[in-house]
Design a protein around this motif. Sequence first.
Motif, PDB file in Angstrom:
ATOM      1  N   CYS A  31      47.912  39.941  39.395  1.00  0.00           N
ATOM      2  CA  CYS A  31      46.464  39.736  39.436  1.00  0.00           C
ATOM      3  C   CYS A  31      46.071  38.553  38.554  1.00  0.00           C
ATOM      4  CB  CYS A  31      45.753  41.013  38.966  1.00  0.00           C
ATOM      5  SG  CYS A  31      43.963  40.844  38.760  1.00  0.00           S
ATOM      6  N   ALA A  32      46.615  38.488  37.347  1.00  0.00           N
ATOM      7  CA  ALA A  32      46.296  37.389  36.429  1.00  0.00           C
ATOM      8  C   ALA A  32      46.720  36.049  37.003  1.00  0.00           C
ATOM      9  CB  ALA A  32      46.979  37.630  35.084  1.00  0.00           C
ATOM     10  N   LEU A  35      44.390  35.088  39.972  1.00  0.00           N
ATOM     11  CA  LEU A  35      43.065  34.689  39.490  1.00  0.00           C
ATOM     12  C   LEU A  35      43.110  33.428  38.628  1.00  0.00           C
ATOM     13  CD1 LEU A  35      41.561  38.170  38.474  1.00  0.00           C
ATOM     14  CD2 LEU A  35      41.036  36.824  40.527  1.00  0.00           C
ATOM     15  N   ILE A  37      44.020  33.113  35.517  1.00  0.00           N
ATOM     16  CA  ILE A  37      43.385  33.365  34.218  1.00  0.00           C
ATOM     17  C   ILE A  37      43.962  32.462  33.133  1.00  0.00           C
ATOM     18  CG2 ILE A  37      43.106  35.091  32.384  1.00  0.00           C
ATOM     19  CD1 ILE A  37      42.831  37.203  34.617  1.00  0.00           C
ATOM     20  N   LEU A  50      35.080  36.717  28.022  1.00  0.00           N
ATOM     21  CA  LEU A  50      35.237  37.244  29.375  1.00  0.00           C
ATOM     22  C   LEU A  50      34.329  36.514  30.360  1.00  0.00           C
ATOM     23  CD1 LEU A  50      35.461  41.131  29.026  1.00  0.00           C
ATOM     24  CD2 LEU A  50      37.176  39.625  30.033  1.00  0.00           C
ATOM     25  N   ALA A  54      35.362  34.614  33.671  1.00  0.00           N
ATOM     26  CA  ALA A  54      34.778  34.981  34.959  1.00  0.00           C
ATOM     27  C   ALA A  54      34.156  33.776  35.661  1.00  0.00           C
ATOM     28  CB  ALA A  54      33.739  36.076  34.776  1.00  0.00           C
ATOM     29  N   ILE A  57      36.653  31.870  37.750  1.00  0.00           N
ATOM     30  CA  ILE A  57      37.305  32.544  38.870  1.00  0.00           C
ATOM     31  C   ILE A  57      36.637  32.146  40.176  1.00  0.00           C
ATOM     32  CG2 ILE A  57      37.708  34.816  39.933  1.00  0.00           C
ATOM     33  CD1 ILE A  57      38.060  35.946  37.109  1.00  0.00           C
ATOM     34  N   PRO A  62      32.172  37.690  40.266  1.00  0.00           N
ATOM     35  CA  PRO A  62      33.300  38.475  39.746  1.00  0.00           C
ATOM     36  C   PRO A  62      32.816  39.685  38.953  1.00  0.00           C
ATOM     37  CG  PRO A  62      33.011  36.439  38.501  1.00  0.00           C
ATOM     38  CD  PRO A  62      32.099  36.339  39.668  1.00  0.00           C
ATOM     39  N   ILE A  64      32.903  41.694  35.945  1.00  0.00           N
ATOM     40  CA  ILE A  64      33.332  41.485  34.569  1.00  0.00           C
ATOM     41  C   ILE A  64      33.910  42.756  33.937  1.00  0.00           C
ATOM     42  CG2 ILE A  64      32.535  40.887  32.231  1.00  0.00           C
ATOM     43  CD1 ILE A  64      30.789  38.764  33.473  1.00  0.00           C
ATOM     44  N   LEU A  67      37.378  42.966  35.160  1.00  0.00           N
ATOM     45  CA  LEU A  67      38.173  41.926  34.500  1.00  0.00           C
ATOM     46  C   LEU A  67      38.521  42.339  33.076  1.00  0.00           C
ATOM     47  CD1 LEU A  67      39.352  39.035  34.357  1.00  0.00           C
ATOM     48  CD2 LEU A  67      37.055  38.251  33.703  1.00  0.00           C
ATOM     49  N   ILE A  70      41.487  44.644  33.091  1.00  0.00           N
ATOM     50  CA  ILE A  70      42.729  43.901  33.352  1.00  0.00           C
ATOM     51  C   ILE A  70      43.184  43.195  32.072  1.00  0.00           C
ATOM     52  CG2 ILE A  70      43.737  41.921  34.580  1.00  0.00           C
ATOM     53  CD1 ILE A  70      43.447  44.275  36.416  1.00  0.00           C
ATOM     54  N   MET A  71      42.247  42.523  31.393  1.00  0.00           N
ATOM     55  CA  MET A  71      42.592  41.783  30.182  1.00  0.00           C
ATOM     56  C   MET A  71      43.038  42.737  29.070  1.00  0.00           C
ATOM     57  SD  MET A  71      42.448  38.658  30.972  1.00  0.00           S
ATOM     58  CE  MET A  71      42.703  37.948  29.342  1.00  0.00           C
TER      59      MET A  71
END
Length: 352
Positions: A31-32, A35, A37, A50, A54, A57, A62, A64, A67, A70-71
């Motif tokens: 995913c990272a 995207l 990131i 963040l 975002a 992206i 997106p 947040i 996200l 995920i982070m």
Amino acid sequence: MEPKETLAFVQGQAEIWRHMLGSVDSMALKCAVELRIADIIHSHGAPITLRQIASGIDSPSPDIPFLARIMRSLVRKNIFTEHNSLESDRETVYGLNQASRWLLHDAELSLVPMILLRSHPWVLAPFYYLNQCVKEGGTAFKKAHSCEFWDFASKNPEFNNIFNDAMACTTKIVMGEVLAEYKDGFASVGSLVDVGGGTGGMTGEIVKAHPHIKGINFDLPHVVATAPVREGVSHVGGDMFDAIPNADAVFMKWVLHDWSDEHCMKILKNCRKAIPEKSGKLIIVDIVLEKDGNDLFDETRMAFDLLMMAHTTGGKERTELEWQKLLVEAGFGRYKIIKIPTIPSIIEAYPE
């Protein structure tokens, strides 16, 4: 159950959960990468919030909070860093570390293509058939896709491109270490044939670093037919199971692990015929498994063995004893293993 035994039992449960959910970590990493990131953070030149991530992206809206989760997971796995910013009302900012720098798409050294390959549904599908392989033999890849790996790649241009990109990125990483750690090994070589060298990228890098070497890139005719002109390199088409062009040294990177012992024996005997009796040598760049190894790459080497089981017909990673047996039977009575700071090692072998 005694308290000590209870604790050990609970720890055992936690260990199983950790392995069971390993695929979740892989998907978060995928995913990272998708995207971008790491690229977004890198473009700012400093840790960012963040909302700043975002905004970079490719999406009009997106999510947040999603996200953030995920982070949080990737920070926990030491893929990214986080700390409070002194300039943004102590808002959390996320930065790159030595792990996430390998997630940059356009970096000279990047693992992005390999992550995209290893997390692709086509590559993951064979692992659902490992139990059938144990019960009845056969190749997991063929059970999943009704054909062998190389046939699938030849019939599927999209998969072939994904695979080639992944191989190119790892070749660049591994060859950087080989050229740095094996300078003296190439110094005495006048001519070198790279068996399974694809379009000659590796041969070209070796010759560029050691211009005195006459490089021969050897692969199947349809592969070398598309190879670009490379200074100091000649392209030769053929089949390594039939014969290998003569040279002072034979070089093979991540070739033998794709094949069974029987197939490897044919290749190695052809290598033996291709080099001089007294001064020739074989240079293998491949994994050497250590049962109780404890360096950073040992778990990865074991995982590669399961990859070979899932994707090839008889391919496997080998211990030193297994390498020794193959080499001696093929006519290479002496060998030495040179460890380098990456997944494979260099195995230097000499005729009896």
